[in-house]
Design a protein around this motif. Structure first.
Motif, short mmCIF file in Angstrom:
data_model
loop_
_atom_site.label_atom_id
_atom_site.label_comp_id
_atom_site.label_asym_id
_atom_site.label_seq_id
_atom_site.Cartn_x
_atom_site.Cartn_y
_atom_site.Cartn_z
N ILE A 134 -38.28 -87.61 10.78
CA ILE A 134 -38.29 -87.36 9.34
C ILE A 134 -37.61 -88.51 8.60
O ILE A 134 -38.09 -88.98 7.56
N ALA A 135 -36.50 -88.99 9.15
CA ALA A 135 -35.80 -90.11 8.52
C ALA A 135 -36.70 -91.35 8.50
O ALA A 135 -36.73 -92.10 7.52
N PHE A 136 -37.46 -91.54 9.59
CA PHE A 136 -38.38 -92.68 9.65
C PHE A 136 -39.43 -92.56 8.54
O PHE A 136 -39.75 -93.54 7.85
N PHE A 137 -39.99 -91.35 8.37
CA PHE A 137 -41.00 -91.16 7.33
C PHE A 137 -40.40 -91.47 5.95
O PHE A 137 -41.05 -92.10 5.11
N ARG A 138 -39.16 -91.00 5.70
CA ARG A 138 -38.54 -91.24 4.40
C ARG A 138 -38.34 -92.74 4.15
O ARG A 138 -38.62 -93.25 3.07
N VAL A 139 -37.84 -93.44 5.14
CA VAL A 139 -37.61 -94.88 4.98
C VAL A 139 -38.93 -95.61 4.81
O VAL A 139 -39.07 -96.51 3.95
N TYR A 140 -39.93 -95.22 5.60
CA TYR A 140 -41.20 -95.92 5.57
C TYR A 140 -41.92 -95.70 4.25
O TYR A 140 -42.47 -96.64 3.64
N GLU A 141 -41.93 -94.43 3.76
CA GLU A 141 -42.62 -94.19 2.49
C GLU A 141 -41.87 -94.83 1.34
O GLU A 141 -42.48 -95.21 0.34
N ASN A 142 -40.54 -94.97 1.44
CA ASN A 142 -39.79 -95.69 0.41
C ASN A 142 -40.21 -97.16 0.39
O ASN A 142 -40.33 -97.77 -0.69
N GLN A 143 -40.44 -97.72 1.58
CA GLN A 143 -40.92 -99.10 1.64
C GLN A 143 -42.31 -99.22 1.02
O GLN A 143 -42.62 -100.22 0.35
N LEU A 144 -43.14 -98.19 1.19
CA LEU A 144 -44.47 -98.22 0.59
C LEU A 144 -44.37 -98.20 -0.93
O LEU A 144 -45.13 -98.89 -1.63
N VAL A 145 -43.42 -97.39 -1.46
CA VAL A 145 -43.24 -97.33 -2.91
C VAL A 145 -42.79 -98.69 -3.45
O VAL A 145 -43.30 -99.18 -4.46
N GLN A 146 -41.81 -99.30 -2.77
CA GLN A 146 -41.32 -100.59 -3.23
C GLN A 146 -42.38 -101.68 -3.09
O GLN A 146 -42.47 -102.58 -3.93
N ALA A 147 -43.19 -101.58 -2.03
CA ALA A 147 -44.28 -102.55 -1.88
C ALA A 147 -45.30 -102.38 -3.00
O ALA A 147 -45.84 -103.37 -3.54
N THR A 148 -45.58 -101.13 -3.40
CA THR A 148 -46.50 -100.88 -4.51
C THR A 148 -45.96 -101.45 -5.80
O THR A 148 -46.69 -102.10 -6.58
N GLU A 149 -44.65 -101.25 -6.06
CA GLU A 149 -44.05 -101.80 -7.28
C GLU A 149 -44.10 -103.32 -7.27
O GLU A 149 -44.39 -103.95 -8.30
N ALA A 150 -43.82 -103.92 -6.11
CA ALA A 150 -43.87 -105.39 -6.02
C ALA A 150 -45.27 -105.91 -6.32
O ALA A 150 -45.43 -106.95 -7.00
N GLU A 151 -46.30 -105.21 -5.83
CA GLU A 151 -47.68 -105.64 -6.11
C GLU A 151 -48.00 -105.52 -7.59
O GLU A 151 -48.64 -106.41 -8.18
N LEU A 152 -47.55 -104.40 -8.19
CA LEU A 152 -47.81 -104.24 -9.63
C LEU A 152 -47.10 -105.32 -10.44
O LEU A 152 -47.64 -105.84 -11.43
N ILE A 153 -45.87 -105.67 -10.03
CA ILE A 153 -45.13 -106.73 -10.73
C ILE A 153 -45.90 -108.05 -10.64
O ILE A 153 -46.07 -108.78 -11.64
N ALA A 154 -46.37 -108.38 -9.43
CA ALA A 154 -47.08 -109.65 -9.25
C ALA A 154 -48.35 -109.70 -10.07
O ALA A 154 -48.65 -110.72 -10.76
N GLN A 155 -49.13 -108.62 -10.04
CA GLN A 155 -50.38 -108.60 -10.78
C GLN A 155 -50.13 -108.64 -12.29
O GLN A 155 -50.78 -109.36 -13.05
N SER A 156 -49.13 -107.83 -12.72
CA SER A 156 -48.84 -107.77 -14.16
C SER A 156 -48.29 -109.10 -14.65
O SER A 156 -48.59 -109.55 -15.78
N ALA A 157 -47.44 -109.75 -13.83
CA ALA A 157 -46.88 -111.04 -14.23
C ALA A 157 -47.99 -112.07 -14.39
O ALA A 157 -47.96 -112.90 -15.33
N ALA A 158 -48.97 -112.04 -13.48
CA ALA A 158 -50.08 -113.00 -13.58
C ALA A 158 -50.90 -112.73 -14.83
O ALA A 158 -51.27 -113.66 -15.57
#
Length: 505
Positions: free
Chosen positions: A9-33
């Motif tokens: 369960i802890a692994f799922f929580r950490v991993y899905e948090n990484q997915l959320v941060q990766a999604t935000e990073a992608e949105l930042i990159a696309q929006s910045a461009a």
């Protein structure tokens, strides 16, 4: 093993948090461009055609993610599933009388195809807002105001903002019950800045990647991780059975057999597993041996007591029957003889019972205490007239004064009753032991009797009132204090006993 599901369960929580941060990073990159392209377009417009924009407030950074990087100003992900509050679903756009600047219409014509193709590739939704928060480009909500949305309002002030908002899942899968990442949508608002003014906002949103989909894409790695966990579980289970469960089960069966009186079960286990179970097994076997020895001692002792008491009781019964049946036919001399026999046997039975009580007390003595041998000798000299007691060297005895007095008085009494008038106590102390030789000048002990003197009720002075329990009492007291008593062969006459104590540090 119980922690494995929790770790999953802890692994799922950490991993899905990484997915959320990766999604935000992608949105930042696309929006910045997209924002950089829009800013370049607006910078090339004449000032009288360019929108006015609004002054950026440039507030201090909200947290450590927005620290200064010199001439660089990177936008880093700020969302965290474990710390960021999940807001309600994004409010709908509101009608407004404010209209986007006319120059933004040309920018919309340029960017709309770009936004559409980007959404097809990245699944991200984009809205371009002017400096008033009115949507001027994007698939939907053109002409509506989003200035009331929290992250948009902050971006209009000149700061990057992001948010996690609720997302309704139509067909949730079982794994969703422990997942937070599948129930949210990531929103980012990047200001379009130029010359210290905010000309608009690139407002983007996307749902984080499905954790099941990500695990499927990494199925080979997941398979080997699961294989490793199963192998580790098997190894741990085997070690548990081999080192703990198996030996304990065998020890339990062994103890049940010993409890039923099976002496053949008193042997070490074939496999102990570990040191703790080995120590437990050895202590159980030692305890069992002591219990069997105690049981044998009690049985033997009971037989001896029955035998010793049976003789005087039989004699008393016979004399009493003769007195009863003979009546007046017995002469005074015969009657006195029978009465004397009764008194004599009664006295012997009484002495036996007294010594039995003394032996019982000796068997239940507690260890502890110390005393000086010289003090014991001084007290003995006053009690035994006709017996000279010598102690050339003093020493400390590992027992109380009372118990030491019982030990040496029994030995002195035996010496006195076997013709001795001198008793010598000679201590010999080393770093590991203390030995005391007790030597007298009496008649000594014959070779035949030497093998029996430590047997209970054995005595050569039965007619004189001997009970044969004195040495038994001495042995019981010494045993309670981890001591030993043995007969030392003596060629010059008399008897010599050795009392030995081992020093345990």
């Amino acid at each position: 093993m119980l922690l494995v599901p929790l770790a999953g369960i802890a692994f799922f929580r950490v991993y899905e948090n990484q997915l959320v941060q990766a999604t935000e990073a992608e949105l930042i990159a696309q929006s910045a461009a997209i924002g950089a392209g829009a800013a370049q377009y607006l910078s090339r417009l004449p000032e009288d055609v360019r929108p006015e924009g609004r002054a950026a407030l440039h507030l201090p950074p909200p947290d450590e993610y927005n620290q200064s990087f010199g001439q660089w100003s990177p936008l880093l992900p700020m969302l965290d599933l474990n710390r960021t509050a999940i807001l309600p679903a994004r409010p709908d756009g509101l009608p407004t009388d404010l209209k986007p600047h006319r120059s933004l219409a040309a920018l919309r014509d340029i960017l709309d195809p770009v936004l559409g193709e980007t959404q097809k590739r990245t699944l991200a939704g984009f809205r371009l807002l002017d400096h008033n928060g009115v949507v001027f480009a994007g698939r939907d909500e053109v002409g509506l105001s989003l200035a009331h949305v929290a992250e948009v309002a902050r971006a209009l002030e000149g700061h990057y903002a992001s948010a996690l908002r609720e997302r309704v899942v139509d067909n949730p899968q079982p794994i969703y019950s422990i997942s937070r990442g599948t129930k949210v949508r990531v929103f980012s608002a990047v200001p379009i800045e130029m010359d210290g003014k905010v000309f608009g906002v690139v407002y983007a949103s996307r749902t984080p990647s499905n954790i099941l989909k990500e695990l499927y894409l990494k199925r080979v790695t997941v398979f080997w991780v699961l294989a490793f966990i199963l192998a580790a579980t098997f190894v741990v289970g085997y070690i548990f059975v081999r080192a703990i469960s198996g030996p304990i089960k065998a020890l339990t069966i062994r103890s049940l057999k010993i409890g039923t009186g099976d002496r053949d079960a008193m042997k070490p286990l074939a496999t102990h597993g570990n040191r703790e179970i080995h120590a437990l097994s050895e202590s159980m076997l030692e305890m069992s041996r002591k219990l069997f020895e105690r049981n044998d001692y009690i049985n033997t002792f009971a037989n001896h007591v029955s035998h010793e008491l049976k003789s005087p009781l039989t004699a008393i019964q016979g004399a009493a029957e003769l007195l009863r049946d003979g009546g007046s036919e017995l002469t005074d001399a015969e009657r006195d003889k029978f009465l004397n026999n009764i008194l004599k046997d009664t006295d012997r039975a009484s002495r036996l019972l007294t010594r039995l009580r003394a032996l019982a007390r000796a068997d239940s003595l507690e260890m502890g205490g110390t005393c000086n041998l010289a003090d014991v000798v001084r007290q003995m000299e006053a009690r035994f007239e006709g017996l000279t007691i010598a102690c050339p060297v003093n020493c400390a005895l590992p027992m109380s004064h009372e118990n030491a007095l019982i030990v040496f008085e029994n030995l002195a009494d035996n010496s006195l009753k076997h013709g001795s008038d001198k008793l010598v106590l000679s201590p010999e102390e080393t770093a590991s032991s203390l030995k005391i030789l007790v030597n007298d000048n009496g008649t000594g002990i014959s070779e035949g009797n030497a093998q029996q003197i430590f047997d209970l009720f054995f005595t050569t002075r039965r007619e004189a009132g001997g009970t044969g329990m004195g040495l038994g009492i001495v042995q019981a007291i010494l045993k309670a204090h981890h001591g030993r008593l043995r007969l030392v062969p003596e060629a010059d006459g008399g008897a010599t006993f050795e009392i030995a104590f081992d020093k345990t540090g």
